[in-house]
Structures are given as structure tokens and as C-alpha cells.
Design an enzyme around this catalytic site. Structure first.
Site, short mmCIF file in Angstrom:
data_model
loop_
_atom_site.label_atom_id
_atom_site.label_comp_id
_atom_site.label_asym_id
_atom_site.label_seq_id
_atom_site.Cartn_x
_atom_site.Cartn_y
_atom_site.Cartn_z
N GLU A 1 7.52 26.21 -9.01
CA GLU A 1 8.25 25.34 -9.96
C GLU A 1 7.55 25.23 -11.30
OE1 GLU A 1 7.65 24.64 -6.76
OE2 GLU A 1 9.38 23.69 -5.83
N GLU B 1 9.55 24.08 0.84
CA GLU B 1 9.62 22.65 1.21
C GLU B 1 10.52 22.45 2.43
OE1 GLU B 1 10.73 21.63 -2.84
OE2 GLU B 1 9.04 20.26 -2.94
N ALA C 1 15.52 25.74 -4.74
CA ALA C 1 16.74 25.06 -5.18
C ALA C 1 17.47 25.98 -6.14
CB ALA C 1 16.37 23.76 -5.88
N GLY D 1 11.99 24.90 -3.11
CA GLY D 1 12.70 24.14 -2.08
C GLY D 1 12.75 24.89 -0.74
#
Ligand code: CO8
Length: 261
Positions: A135, A115, A69, A112
């Protein structure tokens, strides 16, 4: 809009009934900001509705599938802003895509990005690809399914190590652990993913759709319920022209002509 401005590029390959979706924020290693997620979801939904496309490949570039992200976009966010922009809720749009989608991963698939690859159906990785959930190093945890999908894919022991240390694993380790479908040379990743997509695209679109739904149910239902669900989907396929065509073609010793009906 030029290719420089578009953060997601779509190329249809009608002769193979496939499409290639490319994340296009190379300077930021394809960090998944709002624009990328909006365009990616819209592109996948449009391809899902397009009868000329039966399987989809999502890729990045040689340095990164996606490095996570966009940290700059999130850094000052409040929980209520996160809630109201529904950035992570939007990932359900990707889960709802009914056609098979392959992640073709070169370079980094982090946070992300990892993911996103796991939310898709299959992962083809280059030898130099790295998968990780870093993260923890920036004071948060995976928020778009990482703690759940990674654990289901590779088991608690390996998932705990990746999520608690933030250290990435190589493509070879990811394949051994069951995260990755196929490892290939870096320069062949997109080609091999498209070839896999083309093989899938030869099959009945209706059977593919229900097969994807049934496999995903393995993650979401208990065994008894999932077996009953599989059986109902199996029976349902006997209402399709493709089932009649597939079985007739086998008995007549000819290739099937699946129409998706
Ligand atoms: N967000 C924003 N910018 C990024 C990101 C990112 N995730 N990753 C890289 N960039 C930018 C860098 O800031 C840099 O920009 P600039 O040139 O302007 O300084 C450019 O991309 C190139 O990066 P580096 O110079 O750092 O390249 P290196 O080759 O030295 O390092 C790494 C590559 C190791 C990938 C490094 O960039 C890195 O560690 N990136 C961050 C990885 C990370 O922590 N990802 C997790 C983010 S959090 C997350 O994904 C949570 C998901 C939750 C749900 C999603 C909601 C939408």
C-alpha cells in the site's frame, strides 16, 4: 448465474465435511471489490450455519489469492464515502466466523489479499506464493488489519520492512517468519488445504469453535485474562456430549463419533 458472473464460487464436499470457497475475478487478480467482499462474507456466513460443514478453505487461482483491494474502486473515494460504505467494517463479518477457515494461497497475496489470508485461521501456501503489503507504494497504508496482524505474526522488525518498503516476501520466508502454516507444491495447495480441513473436520465442532476462540484471544487479551478465559471455555466443554463421547471413546479404544452437541 454462470461461473463467469459469480465472483465467489462455493463447492461443498459433504463426504469430508468441508467446503471450498473460490474467489473468481481472475482477470483482475481477484482484486477485492465490493461485490467480492459481499459475496465472500455471505458465503462464509452461510457455511458457518451449515451443520454438514465443519471446516472451510478459501482460495483464489494459480496467479493470485488476491492482489488487494480494488484500486480502481477506491481511487476517487472520499473519506465519508469510505465511512458510509463501511467496506472495511465489513471485514468484522469474517472475524466472526466460528468455524476454522484455511487460506489456500497461490501467487499474489497482496494488500487486502494478505490481510484476508491473515484474518483467516491458517495459511497453506504454494512455493511460488508471494505475501506483501504494497500500500505504501500507492500512497496509503494497510487498512484491513495489516499493520496489526502482520506485526503480531512476524514481529516488528520484519513487519516494518514489508510495510515501509512494500516489498513482498516468498512463501518460504513467510513460513520461516511464522505467517504461514505450511508450504507445499503450487499444484497441491488446494488439495493439501482440503486435507488439513478434513483432518480438522474429524474433531468435535464445539471444541473446534472454542479452541479457535481461545487462540484468537491470545491476540486480544492480556495473559491473565486470556488464561482465565481459556479455563472457562475448558470447563464449558464438559457440558458437551462430544466431551463425554471423546473421553469414552479413548477409554474404550475406539474412534470417537462427534455430533457437535
Ligand atoms: N485493484 C484493481 N485491479 C488490479 C489490482 C488491484 N489491487 N491488482 C491487479 N489488478 C488488475 C490490473 O489492473 C490488470 O488489469 P488490466 O489487465 O485491465 O490492466 C490485471 O489485474 C492484471 O494485473 P497486472 O497486469 O498488473 O499483472 P502483473 O502480473 O504485471 O502484476 C501485480 C501483478 C504485481 C500483483 C500488480 O497487478 C500489482 O501491483 N497490483 C496491485 C497490488 C497492490 O497495490 N495492492 C494493494 C491495493 S490497496 C489495498 O489492498 C488496501 C486494503 C485496505 C482495506 C480493504 C478495503 C476493501
Amino acid at each position: 448465474m454462470s461461473d463467469d458472473e459469480q465472483v465467489v464460487l462455493v463447492e461443498r464436499q459433504p463426504e469430508r465435511r468441508t467446503a471450498l470457497v473460490r474467489l473468481n475475478r481472475p482477470k483482475q487478480l481477484n482484486a477485492l471489490n465490493g461485490a467480492v467482499m459481499d459475496e465472500l462474507c455471505a458465503a462464509l456466513e452461510a457455511l458457518d450455519q451449515d451443520d454438514t460443514v465443519r471446516a472451510i478453505v478459501v482460495t483464489g487461482n494459480e496467479r493470485a489469492f488476491a492482489a488487494g483491494a480494488d484500486i480502481g474502486e477506491m481511487a476517487d473515494a472520499t473519506p465519508i464515502e469510505m465511512l458510509l460504505t463501511n467496506r472495511i467494517g465489513q471485514w468484522d463479518r469474517i472475524r466472526r466466523i466460528t468455524k476454522p477457515v484455511i487460506a489456500a494461497v497461490n501467487g499474489w497475496a497482496l494488500g487486502g489479499g494478505c490481510e484476508l489470508a491473515m484474518t483467516l485461521d491458517l495459511i497453506v501456501a504454494g512455493e511460488g506464493a508471494k505475501f506483501g503489503q504494497p500500500e505504501i507504494g500507492i500512497g496509503v497504508i494497510p487498512g484491513a488489519g495489516g499493520t496489526q496482524r502482520l506485526t503480531r505474526a512476524i514481529g516488528k522488525a520484519k513487519a516494518m520492512r514489508m510495510i515501509l518498503t512494500g516489498d513482498p516476501i516468498t512463501a518460504a520466508e513467510a513460513e520461516r517468519a511464522g505467517l504461514v502454516t505450511l508450504v507445499t507444491q503450487d499444484e497441491l495447495v488446494v488439495e493439501d488445504a482440503l486435507a488439513l480441513a478434513a483432518t480438522i473436520a474429524e474433531k468435535s465442532p464445539i471444541a473446534l469453535r472454542l479452541a479457535k476462540e481461545a487462540v484468537n484471544a491470545a491476540h486480544e487479551m492480556g495473559l491473565t485474562e486470556a488464561l482465565a478465559h481459556e479455563r472457562r471455555l475448558f470447563y464449558l466443554l464438559f457440558a458437551s456430549e462430544d466431551q463425554k463421547e471423546g473421553m469414552a471413546a479413548f477409554l474404550e479404544k475406539r474412534p470417537p463419533d462427534f455430533r457437535g452437541r
